[in-house]
Design an enzyme around this catalytic site. Structure first.
Site, short mmCIF file in Angstrom:
data_model
loop_
_atom_site.label_atom_id
_atom_site.label_comp_id
_atom_site.label_asym_id
_atom_site.label_seq_id
_atom_site.Cartn_x
_atom_site.Cartn_y
_atom_site.Cartn_z
N TRP A 332 0.84 -1.20 0.00
CA TRP A 332 0.00 0.00 0.00
C TRP A 332 0.88 1.25 0.00
O TRP A 332 0.57 2.24 -0.65
CB TRP A 332 -0.91 0.01 1.23
CG TRP A 332 -1.80 1.20 1.31
CD1 TRP A 332 -3.07 1.33 0.82
CD2 TRP A 332 -1.51 2.48 1.92
NE1 TRP A 332 -3.58 2.58 1.07
CE2 TRP A 332 -2.63 3.30 1.75
CE3 TRP A 332 -0.40 2.98 2.59
CZ2 TRP A 332 -2.69 4.61 2.23
CZ3 TRP A 332 -0.44 4.29 3.06
CH2 TRP A 332 -1.58 5.09 2.87
N HIS A 333 1.99 1.18 0.72
CA HIS A 333 2.86 2.35 0.83
C HIS A 333 3.64 2.61 -0.45
O HIS A 333 4.02 3.76 -0.71
CB HIS A 333 3.83 2.18 2.00
CG HIS A 333 3.20 2.46 3.33
ND1 HIS A 333 2.48 1.51 4.02
CD2 HIS A 333 3.18 3.59 4.10
CE1 HIS A 333 2.05 2.04 5.15
NE2 HIS A 333 2.45 3.29 5.23
N GLY A 334 3.90 1.61 -1.23
CA GLY A 334 4.64 1.86 -2.46
C GLY A 334 4.87 0.60 -3.27
O GLY A 334 4.96 -0.50 -2.72
#
Length: 500
Positions: A332-334
């Site tokens: 989700w973060h990257g």
């Protein structure tokens, strides 16, 4: 439009004044228009993605509402199937958008590496798209609404414009907190009147957020970027100090945004959920994740971990669910293997902690340790921060190879003299700025320590006499203006979480 831009300093007062001037029944329309304007200030074309996500989740909820009304004629089984179909369509559409704009190139690059090692040809056709600002935030917020409607936890919102405002509410649109429909959507139906007390408290929140972002996060970034930008040259204690500082950079940057968002929303009459609760005073990694990015952690808990079975399907399933949640959190973060590694390390530590609970309890009893003692809690807090900070190396590094190089440097501290010979002052921060960073971190830790003990500095300030409150407010504004870190030509700096 950034919170720390001149445009926002003009935009927000105008929005606020007109919001309280307009008739109460039409205020939400004004907020919707201004929220879309706020988002379009980055890239007008990507507003269609925001609108698409809004329409898909709205129609999915409307479809479930229609199925519920026809339950007497269709029967429970058919109604349930129709509702599931609506949820699946919403998930497929929204996650499809997220995949194309955020993960498609990551998948293609990974396939390219695998096929290259197999000496197979691959047509490299990357998607030539930019990552839309805040796409992960508003898609997760919209999907949360769809699932809440399916579970019967909220009523279907019939007013499309009001629902569109729920998805696009500008204070928390691009970097959270990821609001729940049970909280924010209900508030959009309330009538809000202007309140001096609410405005005062909101301004204090915003001022603290600006301090965290402009005085601390942006100043720390100069040092961290210098070290992580050349890990071949800067080794040992350089990397250790940069890694410790990055833990505070990302905290100040993200908590700064969330605090400004909470303050701006409060002035308008809305209560956003708290996203951070003194996370670096956690005594375990599990507790850290209950204090850090609370809106995302609770989202994964409620919409992924529990639906997968949580801890109710046996030990093996529980550990698998934990790993799934943290790997998804990393992605989700990257779209990069560094984020996957970061999420995986946190997940593995959670699993290891759960597996060794009884062993640690026996060890504590054997050694006669008092878990309530200050020294014991301090030791656990330091250990938790050390582990969390270690994982931040993978979060910050540009690649896995850079991450391993940084880890090697941390464990090979071969240059202690840089702590005393002034070498640390040659990485973008002069001595006074470097000292200001640590003084600011000390102030942050003091505020968080008091918060963890139930003391809110802001509430203590407002209890004082008027002249003291004004002195604190004016002094805070001057501190941000004078001590804030600016780029060349007073350039404003992006928030880290905008890239997610």
């Amino acid at each position: 439009m950034l919170f720390n831009s001149y445009e926002f300093l003009l935009f927000f007062p105008v929005v606020t004044v007109l919001y309280f001037i307009f008739p109460k029944k039409s205020r939400y329309v004004w907020l919707l228009v201004t929220s879309y304007f706020f988002y379009m200030s980055w890239n007008p074309r990507y507003v269609f993605l925001l609108l698409a996500s809004t329409v898909m989740t709205y129609l999915a909820a409307a479809g479930m509402d229609m199925a519920k009304k026809r339950e007497a004629r269709w029967g429970k089984e058919r109604t349930k199937r129709r509702k599931k179909l609506c949820v699946l369509a919403s998930l497929a559409g929204n996650l499809g958008i997220l995949f194309i704009f955020k993960y498609a190139n990551f998948v293609l690059d990974t396939m390219q590496v695998v096929l290259d090692r197999m000496h197979l040809s691959f047509v490299d056709q990357r998607f030539d798209v930019l990552l839309p600002v805040g796409i992960s935030f508003y898609i997760f917020q919209a999907l949360g609404y769809t699932i809440d409607v399916y579970r019967g936890e909220v009523e279907t919102e019939k007013n499309f414009l009001r629902y569109a405002l729920f998805v696009s509410f500008f204070p928390q649109l691009v970097a959270g907190p990821i609001e729940r429909s049970k909280n924010l959507l209900a508030q959009l139906k309330e009538e809000h009147t202007f309140s001096y007390i609410r405005m005062r408290d909101g301004l204090y929140l915003m001022l603290w957020g600006y301090f965290l972002k402009m005085v601390l996060a942006d100043r720390i970034a100069v040092f961290v970027d210098s070290v992580y930008g050349d890990l071949q040259v800067y080794t040992g204690f350089y990397v250790l100090i940069a890694s410790i500082l990055f833990a505070f950079q990302i905290y100040c940057d993200f908590a700064g945004y969330s605090t400004i968002a909470m303050g701006a929303a409060q002035i308008l009459g809305f209560r956003l959920m708290e996203n951070f609760n003194a996370p670096y005073f956690a005594v375990s990694v599990a507790e850290f994740w209950r204090r850090w990015h609370i809106s995302l952690s609770s989202w994964f808990r409620d919409y992924l971990y529990i639906p997968l079975g949580g801890n109710q399907k046996g030990v093996v399933r529980k550990y698998g669910n934990l790993m799934a949640v943290f790997l998804c959190s990393g992605l989700w973060h990257g779209a990069d293997w560094t984020y996957v590694a970061w999420g995986g390390l946190n997940g593995l530590f959670q699993v290891a902690g759960s597996m060794t609970v009884r062993l640690r309890e026996k060890l504590h009893a054997f050694l006669g340790l008092d878990r309530t003692a200050f020294s014991h809690r301090l030791m656990k807090t330091v250990f938790t921060f050390a582990f969390v900070d270690f994982t931040w190396i993978f979060f910050r590094a540009s690649s896995l190879s850079d991450a391993f190089l940084a880890v090697k440097s941390v464990f090979c501290l071969n240059n202690p003299w840089i702590l005393f010979d002034g070498s640390l002052y040659g990485l973008g921060l002069v001595q006074k700025e470097y000292q200001l960073v640590w003084a600011g971190i000390g102030l942050l830790l003091l505020a968080d320590f008091l918060k963890s003990r139930g003391v809110c500095i802001r509430k203590e300030i407002v209890r004082q006499e008027w002249w003291f409150r004004w002195a604190v407010g004016i002094g805070g504004v001057l501190a941000v203006l004078v001590l804030g870190k600016y780029g060349t030509g007073y350039d404003i700096q992006n928030f880290i979480y905008f890239q997610f």
